[in-house]
Design an enzyme around this catalytic site. Sequence first.
Site, mmCIF file in Angstrom:
data_model
loop_
_atom_site.group_PDB
_atom_site.id
_atom_site.type_symbol
_atom_site.label_atom_id
_atom_site.label_comp_id
_atom_site.label_asym_id
_atom_site.label_seq_id
_atom_site.Cartn_x
_atom_site.Cartn_y
_atom_site.Cartn_z
ATOM 1 N N ASP A 64 0.849 -1.196 0.000
ATOM 2 C CA ASP A 64 0.000 0.000 0.000
ATOM 3 C C ASP A 64 0.882 1.243 0.000
ATOM 4 O OD1 ASP A 64 -3.252 0.035 0.879
ATOM 5 O OD2 ASP A 64 -2.139 1.926 0.886
ATOM 6 N N HIS A 88 -3.607 5.025 4.606
ATOM 7 C CA HIS A 88 -4.268 3.782 4.199
ATOM 8 C C HIS A 88 -3.528 2.542 4.716
ATOM 9 C CE1 HIS A 88 -6.294 1.488 0.783
ATOM 10 N NE2 HIS A 88 -7.261 2.243 1.270
ATOM 11 N N SER A 105 -11.317 -1.382 1.857
ATOM 12 C CA SER A 105 -9.907 -1.743 2.082
ATOM 13 C C SER A 105 -9.747 -2.525 3.373
ATOM 14 C CB SER A 105 -9.047 -0.497 2.133
ATOM 15 O OG SER A 105 -9.556 0.372 3.101
#
Lengths: 529, 85
Positions: free
Chosen positions: A58, A99, A275
């Site tokens: 990521d 994230h 996610s």
Amino acid sequence: GYRDINDFGVDLNDPLFSKQWYLINTGQADGTPGLDLNVAEAWKMGYTGKGVTIAIMDDGIDYLHPDIAFNYNAEASYDFSSNDPYPYPRYTDDWFNSHGTRCAGEVSAVANNNICGVGVAYNSKVAGIRMLDQPFMTDIIEASSISHMPQVIDIYSASWGPTDDGKTVDGPRELTLQAMADGVNKGRGGKGSIYVWASGDGGGYDDCNCDGYASSMWTISINSAINDGRTALYDESCSSTLASTFSNGRKRNPEAGVATTDLYGNCTLRHSGTSAAAPEAAGVFALALEANPNLTWRDMQHLTVLTSKRNKLHDELHQWRRNGVGLEFNHLFGYGVLDAGAMVSLARDWKTVPERFHCVAGSVQETHKIQSGAKLALSITTNACQGRENFVRYLEHVQAVVTVNASRRGDLVLNLTSPMGTKSILLSRRPRDSDSTVGFDKWPFMSTHTWGEDPRGTWKLEVGFGGESPQSGYLKEWTLMLHGTQSAPYIEQVVRDYQSKLAMSKKEELEEELDEAVERSLERMMSKS
Amino acid sequence: EEGIYTNHLLVQLHEGGNEDAQQLALEYGFGSARQLPFGERLFHFYPRDTPKTRRKRSLLRRQHLDKDQRVKKVIAQEGFERQKR
């Protein structure tokens, strides 16, 4: 079958633990009690992810975070965006760089340290692979990430993919495809790297079979539900989704979000989008790997099919159905929500499934016109390569490789029906996809819905248009690919729960093997006489 | 539809290892080089971190690199979108 949290004696002092409904759902934040990953049962058995490394591919990990640092595997981490060994999140033009850290917390946040929450596999190690933070993705960066230290990293978690705008059709390119193939064949000492993919944020406008990562046989595509069992509005559905976990949804209640770690030592209650689904699943797979380190990448998919539960998942759009061997599935949630307790129980005694074979069951190469108002129905009758060394008797994945173009690609709808009568939506309507030039070129639409079925017989492909305005198009090719085993995968397995899907499947296999043995001996007697 | 070309290159050498690639990368104005764990003597050449390298210059750089005796193959890396979910 869920009992109260106190029965488990799980008393962790992490402040957000009681808000992590996806770990133990007692009905907090208007949720549905018992709708969770059932991790408490796995923890109770002593499985917490020890010795397993999960990589978060990521935008980096805040590896200095006090709830992550202790479980951070620096040796297995790398920053491919900047070509250095420090995958710490850095400012990018959109400033959205939390994230990866949020994903990492869901898998491996440290337990009982009175900080934030607890990871699904809170004794596992998490590696950071920073690879999203450059202006554009390239094949070389994706391939490098997916093939990074495959003898150290067991599971790779990805919560990204082609743009989920409902008109993109894209997937891994040459180097990355090769890297994935190498991963499942050579990773983890030949047992195969385990790739977990979040299935997408395109909602009703998109179909994750147009995402070559989620629809790959080599990745476990995971969808998500919210804490009351409904789908999160942004969830994409497709026939390649294998199972589901949880993400925050459409509730106003701020605590219905996914609690996890956040950048710079913070905590958050709001991990956005689907996610969260992939790292939660990666955490459950880590628990199973601790229970049985010999599991192969395919064993993990079989365990997922056999132990995922319908539980209280609710899909307004697609019915729950049973396939030809009685396995219950749903187009959006796959075989159901992961059940960590059941997974580690089954993993402990699991015998690796038999070798996998591939059979090109047939191909239609003539061009057929497709008109609005009339469905094009094609069929392929196959013996699944019986009599040859690549005979496939028990299905795992099925691919329909299709070349088709249309005046409006988004209006195309493809359905596949198996010889045992299971109907799978290979492509649903994508109202935003107005493409009229590219179409689908040898695109491998994949379905997991016929798992365990006998593929011999007639397969039917139906192609039509789903929109209001009249469209036309041409189907130029349909090739049916069958992947699975020759011998029954569950017949050797140890059954401890006679109510389980394994018990049902094993019984089914025994009966079929017996029928076929009787049939063969009758044939021999007939031929003698 | 047409690809976006980044300044990242996939470079294959006839022989040599990371140091040789690093040396070559610096000679031709790249930021760094990293050997790939797959393939034969494949390297990822990273652009220098200058904000916007001029297209023409990076094209010339790639062409010169391609002509270097030590280099077997140079493939410009196409850029494509990937979205967080």
